[in-house]
Structure formats: structure tokens, C-alpha cells
Write an enzyme that holds these catalytic residues in place. Structure first.
Site, PDB file in Angstrom:
ATOM      1  N   GLU A   9       0.721  -1.364  -0.050  1.00 43.14           N
ATOM      2  CA  GLU A   9      -0.185   0.307   0.217  1.00 43.14           C
ATOM      3  C   GLU A   9       0.952   1.224  -0.213  1.00 43.14           C
ATOM      4  OE1 GLU A   9      -2.701   2.400   3.598  1.00 43.14           O
ATOM      5  OE2 GLU A   9      -2.856   0.042   3.084  1.00 43.14           O
ATOM      6  N   ARG A  11       0.100  10.910   0.239  1.00 40.14           N
ATOM      7  CA  ARG A  11       0.458  11.191   1.665  1.00 40.14           C
ATOM      8  C   ARG A  11       1.340  12.100   1.436  1.00 40.14           C
ATOM      9  NH1 ARG A  11       0.985   7.429   7.208  1.00 40.14           N
ATOM     10  NH2 ARG A  11      -1.665   6.864   7.170  1.00 40.14           N
ATOM     11  N   THR A  57      -4.984   6.190   1.933  1.00 36.43           N
ATOM     12  CA  THR A  57      -5.203   7.109   1.689  1.00 36.43           C
ATOM     13  C   THR A  57      -6.086   8.234   0.969  1.00 36.43           C
ATOM     14  OG1 THR A  57      -2.748   7.729   3.442  1.00 36.43           O
ATOM     15  CG2 THR A  57      -4.317   9.308   3.356  1.00 36.43           C
ATOM     16  N   LYS A 112     -10.978  -1.636   6.824  1.00 33.85           N
ATOM     17  CA  LYS A 112      -9.764  -1.588   7.932  1.00 33.85           C
ATOM     18  C   LYS A 112     -10.270  -0.929   9.401  1.00 33.85           C
ATOM     19  CE  LYS A 112      -5.921   2.491   7.440  1.00 33.85           C
ATOM     20  NZ  LYS A 112      -5.133   3.275   6.136  1.00 33.85           N
TER      21      LYS A 112
END
Length: 211
Positions: free
Chosen positions: A45, A49, A73, A133
Site C-alpha cells: 500500500e 500522502r 489514504t 480497515k
């Protein structure tokens, strides 16, 4: 439309730890992915960011076919589409919104959304999402809190992320409602910066052996 569990479940059950990666320079993406694959963690992953994230995903998708690169994200539909266009094979979000549900509907790329509270989990279930998650795991109550969710939400399975490390990963993996964990410890920033890919491969190997 229900969650694309047929595509997501093999990713979550294929390895005990999904590396959560923050990259400042896209040039590190390919050697990092190769090191993680060599250690036994092909699903990776890369979080959105930094400005280098989408290019990093694109390079791994193009140059490391043995890797299964995902995007993390993801906060809105635009980012979902950008990640898919870059070659992401799965998408991870800290939460779930109607916009994200719409973006993921009908997509072959599965969405793993985040939920912490009972109301958030119930809302996710209403939208057809049962693979979730759990973020931020340690700050939200840790393994004890997550264990308490297994009774009222017996059909829900989680990937806890946030504060998960080599020291406590086994506590989460022992829970009946946890399929895998997400963690950044397998790719320490100093090792990435210095290009110590052997160290990262070794850390990935240790993580891949967790039960």
C-alpha cells in the site's frame, strides 16, 4: 453495489502484513517494491500522502509485475480514480463516504474502507462492505477494542493499521476478526532513504512469517 470481496479477500488473506508506505521520491518505489516482494510481501500500500505517490504507484505497476500495488489514504472519488488510472490494484481509505462508495461501484479495483465505531461499521454494512480497515488501531483502543467488536459484528473482518508494529502485530493477528495488519515498520524511512533494500527484504521476510 456490494464490496468487491472476490478481489479484495485474496489480498487480505495472502499475507499477514500489508506494508504501508510513504514515499518522498518516486525513484525509490521500484527497488523498494522488489525488496518487499523478495521478502514475501507482494501486496503493498503506497499512501497518497506525498506528491510522489501516484508516480510511485505507476512505476511499481509498470515495472514490478510480481507486486500487487495498492493506493492508501484515499479520501474522495477523484483520488480513487487517479489511483486506479495509475495502476493501483486495490484502494484503501481511512473512512467511507457516499462519494467513495459511488467511485468504487462497478470498479474491478476493490476498496478497503476504514471504520472504528459501531455506527461506522453498521453504515459500512448497509453499503455492502464487510471487509474493513481499522484505523488508527492503537489509538482507537487496540486489540482489546477490536476483539470486543467480534461478537456484535461476527461477519466483519478487519485490517488494523496505525500503531501496529513487530511487537504487537501478533496480538491483532490472533483475533478471530482480523485477516491481516497494515504496518510501516517493514520499510523504515532511514532504510528507504539510504537504499538499504537488503534490510527491508529481511524485515519483510520476518513479517511474512507471522501467523
Amino acid at each position: 453495489m456490494p464490496q468487491n470481496t472476490d478481489a479484495l479477500l485474496p489480498i487480505m488473506t495472502g499475507q499477514p502484513v500489508i506494508p504501508v508506505i510513504v514515499l518522498d521520491d518516486a525513484k525509490d518505489a521500484v527497488p523498494l517494491a522488489k525488496a518487499l516482494v523478495a521478502g514475501g510481501l507482494p501486496a503493498i500500500e503506497i499512501t497518497l500522502r506525498t506528491d510522489a505517490a501516484l508516480e510511485s504507484i505507476r512505476r511499481v505497476a509498470d515495472e514490478v509485475p510480481e507486486a500487487l500495488v495498492g493506493a492508501g489514504t484515499i479520501l474522495n472519488g477523484t483520488q480513487f480514480d487517479q489511483a486506479v488510472d495509475a495502476g493501483a490494484k486495490f484502494v484503501v481509505s481511512p473512512g467511507l463516504t457516499p462519494e467513495l462508495v459511488d467511485a468504487a461501484e462497478g470498479s474491478p479495483v476493490p476498496l478497503l474502507p476504514g471504520a472504528v465505531t459501531s455506527s461506522e461499521i453498521m453504515a459500512a454494512l448497509e453499503d455492502g462492505y464487510s471487509l474493513l480497515k481499522f484505523f488508527p488501531a492503537e489509538q482507537a483502543g487496540g486489540a482489546a477494542y477490536l476483539k470486543s467488536l467480534s461478537s456484535p459484528f461476527g461477519g466483519v473482518r478487519f485490517c488494523p493499521t496505525g500503531g501496529v508494529s513487530a511487537k504487537n502485530a501478533d496480538e491483532y493477528l490472533a483475533l478471530p476478526n482480523v485477516l491481516c495488519v497494515g504496518g510501516s515498520w517493514v520499510a523504515p524511512k532511514d532504510a528507504v532513504t539510504s537504499g538499504d533494500w537488503d534490510r527491508i527484504a529481511a524485515l519483510a521476510g520476518e513479517a511474512a512469517s507471522l501467523k
